[in-house]
Write a protein that holds these residues in place. Structure first.
Motif, PDB file in Angstrom:
ATOM      1  N   ARG A 113       0.831  -1.212   0.000  1.00 53.52           N
ATOM      2  CA  ARG A 113       0.000   0.000   0.000  1.00 53.52           C
ATOM      3  C   ARG A 113       0.858   1.252   0.000  1.00 53.52           C
ATOM      4  O   ARG A 113       0.627   2.190  -0.765  1.00 53.52           O
ATOM      5  CB  ARG A 113      -0.913  -0.008   1.223  1.00 53.52           C
ATOM      6  N   ASP A 114       1.871   1.272   0.850  1.00 50.66           N
ATOM      7  CA  ASP A 114       2.713   2.457   0.962  1.00 50.66           C
ATOM      8  C   ASP A 114       3.499   2.704  -0.319  1.00 50.66           C
ATOM      9  O   ASP A 114       3.664   3.854  -0.748  1.00 50.66           O
ATOM     10  CB  ASP A 114       3.667   2.307   2.149  1.00 50.66           C
TER      11      ASP A 114
ATOM     12  N   ILE B 110       1.113   4.284  -2.863  1.00 52.31           N
ATOM     13  CA  ILE B 110       0.823   5.676  -2.541  1.00 52.31           C
ATOM     14  C   ILE B 110       1.995   6.584  -2.902  1.00 52.31           C
ATOM     15  O   ILE B 110       1.810   7.717  -3.366  1.00 52.31           O
ATOM     16  CB  ILE B 110       0.455   5.826  -1.052  1.00 52.31           C
ATOM     17  N   HIS B 111       3.215   6.105  -2.723  1.00 63.34           N
ATOM     18  CA  HIS B 111       4.401   6.923  -2.992  1.00 63.34           C
ATOM     19  C   HIS B 111       4.864   6.844  -4.442  1.00 63.34           C
ATOM     20  O   HIS B 111       5.869   7.467  -4.803  1.00 63.34           O
ATOM     21  CB  HIS B 111       5.540   6.509  -2.060  1.00 63.34           C
TER      22      HIS B 111
ATOM     23  N   PHE C 178       0.686   7.006  -9.046  1.00 69.52           N
ATOM     24  CA  PHE C 178      -0.417   7.349  -8.149  1.00 69.52           C
ATOM     25  C   PHE C 178      -0.578   8.862  -8.063  1.00 69.52           C
ATOM     26  O   PHE C 178      -1.708   9.374  -8.087  1.00 69.52           O
ATOM     27  CB  PHE C 178      -0.169   6.754  -6.757  1.00 69.52           C
ATOM     28  N   ARG C 179       0.517   9.590  -7.990  1.00 70.35           N
ATOM     29  CA  ARG C 179       0.419  11.047  -7.927  1.00 70.35           C
ATOM     30  C   ARG C 179      -0.213  11.608  -9.194  1.00 70.35           C
ATOM     31  O   ARG C 179      -0.969  12.586  -9.142  1.00 70.35           O
ATOM     32  CB  ARG C 179       1.804  11.669  -7.710  1.00 70.35           C
TER      33      ARG C 179
ATOM     34  N   LYS D 205      -4.039  12.471  -9.829  1.00 72.01           N
ATOM     35  CA  LYS D 205      -4.650  13.740  -9.426  1.00 72.01           C
ATOM     36  C   LYS D 205      -5.169  14.515 -10.627  1.00 72.01           C
ATOM     37  O   LYS D 205      -6.172  15.234 -10.533  1.00 72.01           O
ATOM     38  CB  LYS D 205      -3.613  14.581  -8.672  1.00 72.01           C
TER      39      LYS D 205
ATOM     40  N   LEU E 201      -7.659  10.156  -8.831  1.00 70.56           N
ATOM     41  CA  LEU E 201      -7.078  10.106  -7.486  1.00 70.56           C
ATOM     42  C   LEU E 201      -8.162  10.108  -6.424  1.00 70.56           C
ATOM     43  O   LEU E 201      -8.161   9.247  -5.532  1.00 70.56           O
ATOM     44  CB  LEU E 201      -6.125  11.279  -7.265  1.00 70.56           C
TER      45      LEU E 201
ATOM     46  N   SER F 260      -9.950   6.834  -6.461  1.00 69.27           N
ATOM     47  CA  SER F 260      -9.180   5.732  -5.869  1.00 69.27           C
ATOM     48  C   SER F 260      -9.192   5.798  -4.350  1.00 69.27           C
ATOM     49  O   SER F 260      -9.276   4.765  -3.679  1.00 69.27           O
ATOM     50  CB  SER F 260      -7.737   5.769  -6.388  1.00 69.27           C
ATOM     51  N   ILE F 261      -9.120   7.002  -3.804  1.00 65.50           N
ATOM     52  CA  ILE F 261      -9.184   7.156  -2.347  1.00 65.50           C
ATOM     53  C   ILE F 261     -10.554   6.736  -1.828  1.00 65.50           C
ATOM     54  O   ILE F 261     -10.664   6.061  -0.789  1.00 65.50           O
ATOM     55  CB  ILE F 261      -8.865   8.611  -1.954  1.00 65.50           C
TER      56      ILE F 261
ATOM     57  N   GLU G 143      -7.166  -2.578   0.669  1.00 69.87           N
ATOM     58  CA  GLU G 143      -6.833  -1.173   0.416  1.00 69.87           C
ATOM     59  C   GLU G 143      -5.763  -1.043  -0.664  1.00 69.87           C
ATOM     60  O   GLU G 143      -5.862  -0.187  -1.556  1.00 69.87           O
ATOM     61  CB  GLU G 143      -6.353  -0.508   1.704  1.00 69.87           C
TER      62      GLU G 143
ATOM     63  N   LEU H 219      -6.301   0.974  -4.147  1.00 78.36           N
ATOM     64  CA  LEU H 219      -5.499   2.142  -4.508  1.00 78.36           C
ATOM     65  C   LEU H 219      -4.799   1.970  -5.852  1.00 78.36           C
ATOM     66  O   LEU H 219      -4.549   2.941  -6.562  1.00 78.36           O
ATOM     67  CB  LEU H 219      -4.462   2.423  -3.419  1.00 78.36           C
TER      68      LEU H 219
END
Length: 391
Positions: free
Chosen positions: A32-33, A36-37, A41-42, A45, A63, A66-67, A88, A92
């Motif tokens: 997951r982390d 996100i990083h 994923f960014r 947005k 984005l 997905s959240i 999760e 994501l």
């Protein structure tokens, strides 16, 4: 406490590149982390759902979608005693492979890539997390666990039959085939309960927020929704309990009830199916040979009515169709331009071009680049390289 049929972190099938266990995170928390990083994923947005990203600040993007999916997935997984971290992570990652301009951009890339192995956003998500994210010293991609990769590939169900023949289309998308060749995802089988939770959470989220975005856009009104199943009773309940409520609060109260109806229905169906079943492991869920996390037949029929309404009043609205035509033209212009002039790509992408063996390899690199664009970047690049579209 996890149920016996939940995916247990200690039973993970591991990663393509073995890594030492984290001292404070489970394998799925680590997945997951990393998602996100990630750069991909960014970029969500500035990728669209239905409306193009710049058309309004309040519309959902990939984005925010997905959240929202991840939040629903965690809620469902926790209520069912499943692994919330795995659900999760899959939620994501499920839209990482979407190109700019939503399904319109995907349709355009599918047509352009037809001679080169096709394009599919689920397969592209796997390509991103196994190859295209290039930040780690020891491997390309994010080196996610088998369970997370399986969930990305199969959250909507099996991809092939027992003989390996694709269930949709004539050939298996090349990005999915490449990933599967290196780390067998058992594409003919069903995925974990957590992956199924992520899939139904996606349905719940977009059914809810497309209604909200459609109302905000003015493509239909609350009076229109009073004539539909689920939404009509929800507005009627709000009007009975809060007569004269101001419009924005009325809308919110009604749509949150629609949201609740979907969540409660899934939990009821899952509880009814899981309760009497003799299930002792996550593999037992896969071996059932069916989707166990789903809507009831009644609610599914009612949601089809709502989806038909949205299709005619929102997805095929004249203003949306006009914008679809414009952005399709942009993708159709950019792809052949980069095929003919790969020197126009950024330097880091030209390094891949140097090892491309043939036109197919070149096309797949161009597709990776175009698919990674955000809405605004695609528009800017089209204007810079080709001028403002005149179509």
């Amino acid at each position: 406490m996890l149920k016996p049929y939940a995916t247990q972190p200690e039973d993970s099938r591991g990663r393509a590149y073995p890594e030492a266990m984290s001292t404070f995170r489970s394998p799925f928390q680590r997945d997951r982390d990393r998602i996100i990083h990630s750069s991909a994923f960014r970029r969500l947005k500035h990728k669209t759902q239905v409306f193009i990203e710049h058309e309004g600040d309040y519309y959902r993007t990939r984005l925010t979608h997905s959240i929202e999916v991840a939040q629903v997935a965690r809620t469902l997984a926790a209520a069912l005693g499943l692994n919330t971290d795995l659900a999760e992570a899959i939620a994501l990652a499920h839209d990482l492979g979407h190109p700019p301009f939503g399904h319109t951009g995907e349709d355009a890339l599918c047509a352009l890539m037809a001679p080169y192995g096709g394009f599919d956003h689920n397969a592209q998500a796997l390509r991103i997390v196994t190859r295209l994210e290039r930040h780690y010293a020891d491997f390309d991609g994010l080196n996610l666990t088998w369970e997370t990769l399986e969930g990305i590939a199969k959250h909507n169900g099996p991809v092939t039959d027992a003989g390996g023949h694709p269930l949709k289309g004539e050939v298996l998308p090349y990005a999915l085939a490449e990933c599967n060749a290196g780390f067998d995802l058992e594409l003919s089988g069903y995925a974990s309960a957590e992956a199924q939770v992520a899939a139904i959470a996606d349905d719940i989220a977009y059914n809810h927020h497309d209604l909200h975005d459609g109302l905000r856009s003015g493509l239909f009104t609350e009076d229109d929704l009073m004539e539909l199943p689920i939404t009509g009773p929800a507005f009627a309940e709000v009007d009975k309990r809060y007569p004269g409520l101001e419009p924005m609060r009325r809308r919110h109260e009604a749509l949150r009830r629609v949201f609740g109806v979907m969540v409660e229905d899934v939990l009821l169906v899952a509880g009814t199916r899981l309760g009497p079943a003799d299930l002792h492991s996550a593999q037992d869920i896969r071996d059932l040979g069916l989707t166990i996390i789903r809507f009831s037949d009644r609610l599914f029929r009612e949601l089809k009515v709502i989806r038909h309404f949205l299709f005619t009043r929102m997805y095929r609205a004249p203003s949306v169709i006009e914008m679809r035509s414009k952005v399709t033209a942009m993708v159709e212009d950019l792809f052949p331009l980069f095929m003919a002039r790969p020197d126009l790509l950024p330097p880091e992408w030209r390094l891949d071009m140097d090892i491309a063996k043939d036109e197919t390899a070149l096309a797949r690199i161009v597709a990776d680049y175009v698919a990674g664009m955000t809405d605004r970047f695609a528009i800017q690049e089209h204007a810079r390289l080709l001028g403002a579209p005149d179509r």
